[in-house]
Design a protein around this motif. Structure first.
Motif, PDB file in Angstrom:
ATOM      1  N   GLN A   4       0.821  -1.209   0.000  1.00 30.40           N
ATOM      2  CA  GLN A   4       0.000   0.000   0.000  1.00 30.40           C
ATOM      3  C   GLN A   4       0.854   1.258   0.000  1.00 30.40           C
ATOM      4  OE1 GLN A   4      -2.338  -1.124   3.508  1.00 30.40           O
ATOM      5  NE2 GLN A   4      -4.159  -1.240   2.228  1.00 30.40           N
ATOM      6  N   LEU A  25       1.362   0.673  -4.711  1.00 28.31           N
ATOM      7  CA  LEU A  25       0.143   1.244  -5.282  1.00 28.31           C
ATOM      8  C   LEU A  25       0.383   2.677  -5.751  1.00 28.31           C
ATOM      9  CD1 LEU A  25      -1.106  -1.282  -4.028  1.00 28.31           C
ATOM     10  CD2 LEU A  25      -2.986   0.139  -3.195  1.00 28.31           C
ATOM     11  N   GLU A  57      -4.849   5.084  -5.471  1.00 29.07           N
ATOM     12  CA  GLU A  57      -5.296   3.712  -5.702  1.00 29.07           C
ATOM     13  C   GLU A  57      -5.602   3.061  -4.352  1.00 29.07           C
ATOM     14  OE1 GLU A  57      -3.842  -0.186  -8.320  1.00 29.07           O
ATOM     15  OE2 GLU A  57      -2.426   1.396  -7.769  1.00 29.07           O
ATOM     16  N   THR A  58      -6.794   2.539  -4.204  1.00 28.99           N
ATOM     17  CA  THR A  58      -7.212   1.972  -2.921  1.00 28.99           C
ATOM     18  C   THR A  58      -7.514   0.483  -3.056  1.00 28.99           C
ATOM     19  OG1 THR A  58      -9.525   2.579  -3.351  1.00 28.99           O
ATOM     20  CG2 THR A  58      -8.169   4.159  -2.111  1.00 28.99           C
ATOM     21  N   VAL A  59      -7.280  -0.229  -1.984  1.00 26.22           N
ATOM     22  CA  VAL A  59      -7.494  -1.673  -1.959  1.00 26.22           C
ATOM     23  C   VAL A  59      -8.971  -1.969  -1.740  1.00 26.22           C
ATOM     24  CG1 VAL A  59      -6.955  -3.821  -0.755  1.00 26.22           C
ATOM     25  CG2 VAL A  59      -5.173  -2.100  -1.110  1.00 26.22           C
ATOM     26  N   GLU A  60      -9.533  -2.808  -2.603  1.00 30.57           N
ATOM     27  CA  GLU A  60     -10.933  -3.199  -2.475  1.00 30.57           C
ATOM     28  C   GLU A  60     -11.091  -4.524  -1.741  1.00 30.57           C
ATOM     29  OE1 GLU A  60     -12.424  -3.205  -6.470  1.00 30.57           O
ATOM     30  OE2 GLU A  60     -12.690  -1.023  -6.506  1.00 30.57           O
ATOM     31  N   THR A 105      -8.599  -7.995   0.079  1.00 34.60           N
ATOM     32  CA  THR A 105      -7.312  -8.576   0.424  1.00 34.60           C
ATOM     33  C   THR A 105      -7.486 -10.042   0.797  1.00 34.60           C
ATOM     34  OG1 THR A 105      -6.512  -6.452   1.278  1.00 34.60           O
ATOM     35  CG2 THR A 105      -5.306  -8.416   1.953  1.00 34.60           C
ATOM     36  N   LEU A 144      -3.949  -8.681  -3.330  1.00 34.83           N
ATOM     37  CA  LEU A 144      -4.752  -7.482  -3.165  1.00 34.83           C
ATOM     38  C   LEU A 144      -5.439  -7.174  -4.483  1.00 34.83           C
ATOM     39  CD1 LEU A 144      -2.300  -7.184  -1.053  1.00 34.83           C
ATOM     40  CD2 LEU A 144      -2.850  -4.760  -1.070  1.00 34.83           C
ATOM     41  N   ARG A 145      -6.614  -6.606  -4.396  1.00 31.20           N
ATOM     42  CA  ARG A 145      -7.358  -6.203  -5.583  1.00 31.20           C
ATOM     43  C   ARG A 145      -7.726  -4.732  -5.469  1.00 31.20           C
ATOM     44  NH1 ARG A 145      -7.829  -7.086 -10.635  1.00 31.20           N
ATOM     45  NH2 ARG A 145      -7.836  -9.336 -10.193  1.00 31.20           N
ATOM     46  N   THR A 146      -7.380  -3.974  -6.493  1.00 31.09           N
ATOM     47  CA  THR A 146      -7.835  -2.598  -6.607  1.00 31.09           C
ATOM     48  C   THR A 146      -8.675  -2.496  -7.868  1.00 31.09           C
ATOM     49  OG1 THR A 146      -6.008  -1.740  -7.961  1.00 31.09           O
ATOM     50  CG2 THR A 146      -5.652  -1.871  -5.573  1.00 31.09           C
ATOM     51  N   ARG A 147      -9.181  -1.321  -8.144  1.00 29.76           N
ATOM     52  CA  ARG A 147      -9.985  -1.160  -9.354  1.00 29.76           C
ATOM     53  C   ARG A 147      -9.135  -1.341 -10.610  1.00 29.76           C
ATOM     54  NH1 ARG A 147     -14.160   3.731  -9.572  1.00 29.76           N
ATOM     55  NH2 ARG A 147     -14.912   2.428  -7.839  1.00 29.76           N
ATOM     56  N   ARG A 148      -7.835  -1.043 -10.515  1.00 28.91           N
ATOM     57  CA  ARG A 148      -6.958  -1.096 -11.684  1.00 28.91           C
ATOM     58  C   ARG A 148      -6.255  -2.432 -11.857  1.00 28.91           C
ATOM     59  NH1 ARG A 148      -2.727   3.464 -11.655  1.00 28.91           N
ATOM     60  NH2 ARG A 148      -2.395   2.609 -13.744  1.00 28.91           N
TER      61      ARG A 148
END
Length: 220
Positions: free
Chosen positions: A11, A15, A19-22, A24, A33-37
């Motif tokens: 993080q 990132l 960019e934020t983590v959606e 984990t 980890l999954r973000t929107r991108r």
């Protein structure tokens, strides 16, 4: 793996701003980890530096966003903050340990993989891998590397890594490396580089990388 510290390091260092983590997922030896991108998968790396007694975790992080795969390297020392090895300033400072707690070959291995992309003069280097499970770059360890490991009939002549250290601790490390990537849906290629790295206990490392071959096509 210290999964909590790994998630915090991703993080903080990996990132992009904003960019934020959606979501984990964690397991004893990996973190996702999954973000929107992107999706980010962190696993314990088999780098030689992992065997040094001052290193707690050596972690390879792959950011996946089809068809892009970007590799990041994180070192978690036994004491101190994590090191984001894709930052040239951090990698240069790490060079102070070469010959004094860090084996030269281990340092060359990190440069060969994490600095395998064509642009390495940015604040953060982003080496691209061909697939999620393929290293972004390779350290050439033997003269016949391109005949055995990566079959490339037209590859330039290479040599194993060489290290020389003076009485005052100043040192010079020379080696070859290459990357591997797709140039079309069925064609792959490598770029080959020659490295000269210098340093010592009283200064950060500095390197010069010369391209020896570009877009060297591999047999289908």
């Amino acid at each position: 793996m210290d999964t909590e510290r790994t998630v915090e390091a991703i993080q903080r260092y990996v990132l992009s701003p904003g960019e934020t983590v959606e979501k984990t997922w964690t397991a004893p030896n990996w973190v996702s980890l999954r973000t929107r991108r992107y999706g980010y998968r962190a696993t314990l790396a088999d780098w030689a530096v992992a065997g040094q007694d001052w290193v707690s975790d050596a972690v390879r992080v792959v950011a996946s966003g089809q068809p892009v795969f970007v590799t990041h390297g994180l070192l978690t020392p036994v004491r101190g903050e994590p090191l984001h090895l894709n930052e040239p300033e951090v990698m240069a400072e790490l060079g102070r340990r070469v010959g004094a707690g860090l084996r030269p070959l281990a340092y060359a291995e990190l440069l060969g993989e994490l600095y395998s992309t064509r642009r390495i003069d940015r604040p953060v280097v982003h080496p691209f891998a061909a697939t999620e499970g393929t290293p972004a770059g390779w350290l050439v360890r033997e003269v016949d590397h391109f005949a055995r490991v990566m079959v490339a009939p037209d590859a330039p002549a290479v040599a194993p890594p060489a290290f020389e250290q003076g009485v005052g601790g100043q040192w010079t490390l020379t080696f070859f490396s290459h990357n591997y990537y797709f140039v079309s849906e069925i064609a792959t290629a490598v770029d080959v580089y020659a490295w000269t790295v210098t340093g010592g206990p009283d200064r950060p490392a500095a390197w010069e990388r010369k391209p020896l071959a570009e877009r060297l096509l591999l047999p289908v």
